[in-house]
Design an enzyme around this catalytic site. Sequence first.
Site, PDB file in Angstrom:
ATOM      1  N   TYR A 147       0.977  -1.035  -0.002  1.00 49.21           N
ATOM      2  CA  TYR A 147       0.092   0.119   0.096  1.00 49.21           C
ATOM      3  C   TYR A 147       1.115   1.261  -0.010  1.00 49.21           C
ATOM      4  CZ  TYR A 147      -4.251   2.380   1.142  1.00 49.21           C
ATOM      5  OH  TYR A 147      -5.411   3.291   1.371  1.00 49.21           O
ATOM      6  N   ARG A 200      -6.344  10.875 -10.167  1.00 53.89           N
ATOM      7  CA  ARG A 200      -5.751  11.554  -9.252  1.00 53.89           C
ATOM      8  C   ARG A 200      -5.283  10.573  -8.242  1.00 53.89           C
ATOM      9  NH1 ARG A 200      -8.027  14.230  -3.679  1.00 53.89           N
ATOM     10  NH2 ARG A 200      -7.774  11.826  -3.359  1.00 53.89           N
ATOM     11  N   LYS A 218      -5.780  -1.891  -2.443  1.00 53.30           N
ATOM     12  CA  LYS A 218      -6.817  -1.653  -1.584  1.00 53.30           C
ATOM     13  C   LYS A 218      -7.592  -3.108  -1.008  1.00 53.30           C
ATOM     14  CE  LYS A 218      -7.555   2.947  -0.654  1.00 53.30           C
ATOM     15  NZ  LYS A 218      -8.642   3.906   0.265  1.00 53.30           N
ATOM     16  N   GLU A 290     -12.290   5.432  -5.953  1.00 56.14           N
ATOM     17  CA  GLU A 290     -11.034   5.451  -5.131  1.00 56.14           C
ATOM     18  C   GLU A 290     -10.255   6.380  -6.294  1.00 56.14           C
ATOM     19  OE1 GLU A 290      -7.976   5.486  -2.642  1.00 56.14           O
ATOM     20  OE2 GLU A 290     -10.173   4.835  -2.395  1.00 56.14           O
ATOM     21  N   ASP A 291      -9.623   7.669  -5.714  1.00 57.10           N
ATOM     22  CA  ASP A 291      -8.698   8.301  -6.560  1.00 57.10           C
ATOM     23  C   ASP A 291      -9.266   8.940  -7.767  1.00 57.10           C
ATOM     24  OD1 ASP A 291      -6.788   8.013  -4.691  1.00 57.10           O
ATOM     25  OD2 ASP A 291      -5.532   6.839  -5.666  1.00 57.10           O
ATOM     26  N   ASP A 313     -13.609   7.318   0.317  1.00 54.37           N
ATOM     27  CA  ASP A 313     -12.812   7.707   1.518  1.00 54.37           C
ATOM     28  C   ASP A 313     -11.832   8.715   1.092  1.00 54.37           C
ATOM     29  OD1 ASP A 313     -10.709   6.118   0.332  1.00 54.37           O
ATOM     30  OD2 ASP A 313     -10.371   4.869   2.051  1.00 54.37           O
ATOM     31  N   ASP A 314     -11.589   9.269   0.171  1.00 54.67           N
ATOM     32  CA  ASP A 314     -10.790  10.386  -0.502  1.00 54.67           C
ATOM     33  C   ASP A 314     -11.518  11.510  -0.165  1.00 54.67           C
ATOM     34  OD1 ASP A 314      -8.739   8.765  -1.501  1.00 54.67           O
ATOM     35  OD2 ASP A 314      -9.727   8.516  -3.252  1.00 54.67           O
ATOM     36  N   ASN A 422      -0.649  11.455   0.898  1.00 53.26           N
ATOM     37  CA  ASN A 422       0.174  10.072   0.377  1.00 53.26           C
ATOM     38  C   ASN A 422       0.609  10.577  -1.006  1.00 53.26           C
ATOM     39  OD1 ASN A 422       0.227   8.277   2.645  1.00 53.26           O
ATOM     40  ND2 ASN A 422      -1.930   7.976   2.296  1.00 53.26           N
ATOM     41  N   ASN A 466      -3.572   6.140   8.714  1.00 51.92           N
ATOM     42  CA  ASN A 466      -3.849   5.504   7.599  1.00 51.92           C
ATOM     43  C   ASN A 466      -5.438   5.056   7.545  1.00 51.92           C
ATOM     44  OD1 ASN A 466      -3.860   3.503   5.348  1.00 51.92           O
ATOM     45  ND2 ASN A 466      -1.714   3.394   5.639  1.00 51.92           N
TER      46      ASN A 466
END
Length: 566
Positions: A147, A200, A218, A290-291, A313-314, A422, A466
């Site tokens: 990760y 991203r 993940k 995600e992202d 969760d971003d 991160n 985290n």
Amino acid sequence: MSNDELMMGPRVVLGVRKLLAVMSSTFMNGGGGVRDLYGEDRATEDQLIITPWSFSVSSGCTLLRDPRYNKGLAFTERERDAHYLRGLLPPAVFNQELQEKRLMHNLRQYEVPLHRYMAMMDLQERNERLFYKILIDNVEELLPVVYTPTVGEACQKYGSIFRRPQGLYISLKEKGKVLEVLKNWPEKNIQVIVVTDGERILGLGDLGCQGMGIPVGKLSLYTALGGVRPSSCLPITIDVGTNNEKLLNDEFYIGLRQKRATGKEYAELLDEFMRAVKQNYGEKVLIQFEDFANHNAFDLLAKYSSSHLVFNDDIQAGTGIAELIALEISKQTKAPVEETRQKIWLVDSKGLIVSSRLGSLQHFKKPWAHEHEPVKELVDAIKAIKPTVLIGSSGVGKTFTKEVIEAMASLNKKPLILALSNPTSQSECTAEEAYTWSKGQAIFASGSPFDPVEYEGKVFVPGQANNAYIFPGFGLGLIISGAIRVRDEMLLAASEALAARVSQENYDKGLIYPPFSNIRQISAHIAANVAAKAYELGLASHLPRPKDLVKYAESCMYSPGYRNYR
């Protein structure tokens, strides 16, 4: 026909009635009312080695090349005879513990983190149970490998290190055929999907198709930390192109060579994807966005949160963190949430978010625009607002400067500094900077791991804030309750469960998070809290509600121990 007769040779065929009986029994025993097709939750039971989509008994090279069933040198003498492995393996028999010891020794020889990452991915493709056993037993050492931060470098170089495809790639070429693509995936009982469009990735920007490393990483944590069965996890990358010129000019780039699609073309592909997922996997499949870049992430979450089981969760960090803090303060003080929001201030690239900027603010920032004169620089905002906690989640590195940390230390005896972005290169500050510039006053935690810091003869151990603490247990809680929608109250319940696992001993050491070594136990408590909230809100479909949700969550968690094959 007896079981011994079934194992007589590679050409033996199971009768249809017997096969249906075996499959029916596995269907009935899954945790959370979900089919456990491969007996993954029952690791200690003797198992027939059956390829579920055919009638043949797995044996020989086929067995050794199937990562779900392969045990390598751990196959016993009896198993080697029963499954035609004699001569296909060296004569030594290693148990799983010895295999783990040998592989950890080999991993520690690599000096380059990316080489460790590649070795772990190879292991996952070769021996799934050993991969998860090693990851669970050595989570603090290996989490930074599979990760953040190493997965960021892996995504940047994904085209160069690409070996075997993992997950599903859905590009603009598949527009109009997304359901067909989903049906190509061999597993039919999917519970969790992590999907990205690669725009991203962490704080590294647009990595296009090469963002696949994030969903893969993940989901490995959903299994290792949250106990979600690996066969029920599906990583997906939506490839609509990339605006990264370096990748477009890279001969090894594995994605579409075009600029990113936007507007109607983008929205239509995502809408087709969301409809196809629901059609193929049902109402209760969890989709984690995600992202995605903010301009799409907020819209997607708003659009689909009322019709699908989705979260992100971003962005449910950032303003999401602020909202959860406001909700928790409101819950504890009984003050209206509109009032508690006034205690939280946000800063973006243009400075302090204040009411005079309302006309130009994105909609998700508007609740945080308070009455105050404009302030451009972060250090000046700190001096004006006098906060006790500083949280960074912008993905922009080095924003917590010496002046910023000194200002926080001048205002607080123990300033709380959370540098959450991160990977490590994008962290707002390092642990050493936080402790040194605050003269040892800071309580520090970061999104990426940092080594302990010695300052004036005292050793400070930085915490790691985290999101891996939360999302695996959060997903498990949704699954075991059969939740059909995600609500902010569930995220708050997960956060409260995590906070409750922090001991006074942790606090005395300056840590605000429990050690990762206890993560499976932590995840079970998070899952129980999330499930309880789903039942309370009337969003749970797995009935009746289990009496002890913690024990039930633990009983549903995947175990990576080897099975004995008859």
